[in-house]
Design a protein around this motif. Sequence first.
Motif, PDB file in Angstrom:
ATOM      1  N   PRO A 114       0.644  -1.286   0.105  1.00 36.60           N
ATOM      2  CA  PRO A 114      -0.048  -0.119   0.189  1.00 36.60           C
ATOM      3  C   PRO A 114       0.839   1.284   0.141  1.00 36.60           C
ATOM      4  N   LEU A 115       1.797   1.110   0.618  1.00 38.36           N
ATOM      5  CA  LEU A 115       3.031   2.292   0.650  1.00 38.36           C
ATOM      6  C   LEU A 115       3.431   2.458  -0.872  1.00 38.36           C
ATOM      7  N   ALA A 116       3.756   1.529  -1.385  1.00 41.94           N
ATOM      8  CA  ALA A 116       4.283   1.821  -2.764  1.00 41.94           C
ATOM      9  C   ALA A 116       3.439   2.320  -3.762  1.00 41.94           C
ATOM     10  N   GLU A 117       2.066   1.900  -3.523  1.00 38.44           N
ATOM     11  CA  GLU A 117       1.195   2.446  -4.241  1.00 38.44           C
ATOM     12  C   GLU A 117       0.972   4.149  -4.425  1.00 38.44           C
ATOM     13  N   LEU A 118       1.387   4.680  -3.235  1.00 41.75           N
ATOM     14  CA  LEU A 118       1.298   6.101  -3.075  1.00 41.75           C
ATOM     15  C   LEU A 118       2.696   6.797  -3.934  1.00 41.75           C
ATOM     16  N   MET A 119       3.703   5.963  -4.389  1.00 42.22           N
ATOM     17  CA  MET A 119       4.674   6.379  -4.974  1.00 42.22           C
ATOM     18  C   MET A 119       4.543   6.312  -6.496  1.00 42.22           C
ATOM     19  N   LEU A 120       3.494   5.379  -6.965  1.00 41.96           N
ATOM     20  CA  LEU A 120       3.411   5.456  -8.432  1.00 41.96           C
ATOM     21  C   LEU A 120       3.224   6.657  -9.148  1.00 41.96           C
ATOM     22  N   ASP A 121       2.804   7.500  -8.437  1.00 46.68           N
ATOM     23  CA  ASP A 121       2.522   8.873  -9.401  1.00 46.68           C
ATOM     24  C   ASP A 121       3.816   9.847  -9.319  1.00 46.68           C
ATOM     25  N   LEU A 122       4.860   9.469  -8.811  1.00 43.81           N
ATOM     26  CA  LEU A 122       6.129  10.073  -9.121  1.00 43.81           C
ATOM     27  C   LEU A 122       6.483   9.691 -10.499  1.00 43.81           C
ATOM     28  N   SER A 123       6.353   8.587 -11.037  1.00 39.75           N
ATOM     29  CA  SER A 123       6.773   8.406 -12.576  1.00 39.75           C
ATOM     30  C   SER A 123       5.927   9.264 -13.609  1.00 39.75           C
ATOM     31  N   SER A 124       6.481   9.603 -14.344  1.00 38.13           N
ATOM     32  CA  SER A 124       6.102  10.324 -15.538  1.00 38.13           C
ATOM     33  C   SER A 124       6.913  10.004 -16.758  1.00 38.13           C
ATOM     34  N   PRO A 125       6.510  10.457 -18.041  1.00 34.38           N
ATOM     35  CA  PRO A 125       7.471  10.052 -19.025  1.00 34.38           C
ATOM     36  C   PRO A 125       8.687  10.924 -18.888  1.00 34.38           C
ATOM     37  N   ALA A 126       8.466  12.184 -18.298  1.00 33.08           N
ATOM     38  CA  ALA A 126       9.782  12.951 -17.939  1.00 33.08           C
ATOM     39  C   ALA A 126      10.671  12.557 -17.035  1.00 33.08           C
ATOM     40  N   THR A 127      10.106  11.641 -16.131  1.00 37.68           N
ATOM     41  CA  THR A 127      10.919  11.177 -15.091  1.00 37.68           C
ATOM     42  C   THR A 127      11.237   9.636 -15.383  1.00 37.68           C
ATOM     43  N   ARG A 128      10.980   9.223 -16.321  1.00 36.63           N
ATOM     44  CA  ARG A 128      11.073   7.828 -16.568  1.00 36.63           C
ATOM     45  C   ARG A 128      12.624   7.252 -16.760  1.00 36.63           C
ATOM     46  N   PRO A 129      13.272   6.551 -15.895  1.00 35.67           N
ATOM     47  CA  PRO A 129      14.615   6.327 -15.957  1.00 35.67           C
ATOM     48  C   PRO A 129      14.881   4.866 -16.866  1.00 35.67           C
ATOM     49  N   ASP A 130      16.105   4.619 -17.028  1.00 38.74           N
ATOM     50  CA  ASP A 130      16.277   3.376 -17.836  1.00 38.74           C
ATOM     51  C   ASP A 130      16.595   2.106 -16.650  1.00 38.74           C
ATOM     52  N   LEU A 131      16.684   2.480 -15.670  1.00 38.06           N
ATOM     53  CA  LEU A 131      16.875   1.553 -14.627  1.00 38.06           C
ATOM     54  C   LEU A 131      16.325   1.862 -13.358  1.00 38.06           C
ATOM     55  N   LEU A 132      15.930   1.125 -12.427  1.00 38.76           N
ATOM     56  CA  LEU A 132      15.375   1.357 -10.966  1.00 38.76           C
ATOM     57  C   LEU A 132      16.454   0.536  -9.989  1.00 38.76           C
ATOM     58  N   CYS A 133      16.930   0.923  -9.175  1.00 40.46           N
ATOM     59  CA  CYS A 133      17.520   0.419  -7.838  1.00 40.46           C
ATOM     60  C   CYS A 133      17.053   0.796  -6.686  1.00 40.46           C
ATOM     61  N   CYS A 134      17.608   0.246  -5.665  1.00 39.23           N
ATOM     62  CA  CYS A 134      17.234   0.629  -4.117  1.00 39.23           C
ATOM     63  C   CYS A 134      18.421   1.134  -3.311  1.00 39.23           C
ATOM     64  N   VAL A 135      18.133   1.867  -2.329  1.00 36.83           N
ATOM     65  CA  VAL A 135      19.477   2.031  -1.198  1.00 36.83           C
ATOM     66  C   VAL A 135      19.655   0.683  -0.463  1.00 36.83           C
ATOM     67  N   PRO A 136      20.702   0.321  -0.737  1.00 36.35           N
ATOM     68  CA  PRO A 136      20.678  -1.304  -0.109  1.00 36.35           C
ATOM     69  C   PRO A 136      21.373  -1.148   1.522  1.00 36.35           C
ATOM     70  N   LEU A 137      20.981  -2.021   2.202  1.00 38.01           N
ATOM     71  CA  LEU A 137      21.136  -2.426   3.695  1.00 38.01           C
ATOM     72  C   LEU A 137      22.609  -2.913   3.593  1.00 38.01           C
ATOM     73  N   SER A 138      23.498  -2.817   4.956  1.00 40.17           N
ATOM     74  CA  SER A 138      24.856  -3.522   4.968  1.00 40.17           C
ATOM     75  C   SER A 138      24.205  -5.008   5.383  1.00 40.17           C
ATOM     76  N   ARG A 139      25.161  -6.093   5.254  1.00 42.14           N
ATOM     77  CA  ARG A 139      24.849  -7.446   5.712  1.00 42.14           C
ATOM     78  C   ARG A 139      24.308  -7.409   7.174  1.00 42.14           C
ATOM     79  N   GLU A 140      25.001  -6.570   7.856  1.00 41.56           N
ATOM     80  CA  GLU A 140      24.497  -6.605   9.365  1.00 41.56           C
ATOM     81  C   GLU A 140      23.303  -6.129   9.615  1.00 41.56           C
TER      82      GLU A 140
END
Length: 246
Positions: A114-140
Amino acid sequence: MPTPARTRSKGLMAASLALLGALGGQCLLCRQGSRTRLCEACIGTARQAADRDRAARCETCALPLRAAASLRCARCRRQPPALDHCLAALDYAHPWDRLLLDFKFNARPQLARPLAELMLDLSSPATRPDLLCCVPLSRERMAERGYNQSHELARRLAGPLGLPYAPRLLRRLPGPVQSRLDAAQRRREVQGAFLLSPGQAARARGACITVVDDVMTTGATLDEVARTLKRAGAREVRAWVLMRAT
């Protein structure tokens, strides 16, 4: 052997539970009856506020602008960040902040959808990237928490938006918990905290990459991620964040 009365009681209980499951129970935010975890009214209110405020935010750090005619805040004009662009779905404020805290620290990864659904509107043709990634966490930190909240959001954005997703593009080195540090300490401790994962250089080179994160506080983490990706040859680095602390 169960009596007919007990059998009927179990049947009614099962039917009641099935009905509650079908109806979705209550909205996690307003506690009104809802078929989904976040009701349409709460989602609609959040999206309207985001649409209204987006033009009045700095394009590179998503903080509210004091000068309406400017695209960047005074700090970003004075010290341009490595991050090229940033969009936030919500302010880190009541009542949404408690959902984020539940999602992040109280072992509730099911809130990612449900929280990701709130972020769907952030995408538009002008902001569409080639690739999506995330901020990683350390192994610990991953072992301690059990899941990476930024990954849980990113993977639920990639599918509906039809975007390539590279969950292992970056690695994070061990370090102190960011939430316990002040702004100056965050900027200092995050320097050199990220590395491009082995075998990922070709994906980053020449790409416009959008990094997904749950909350942007000082901007130090996302700026260091952008710096790392640009050293690896990324053409442009943007960010989509669920919430922006102001």
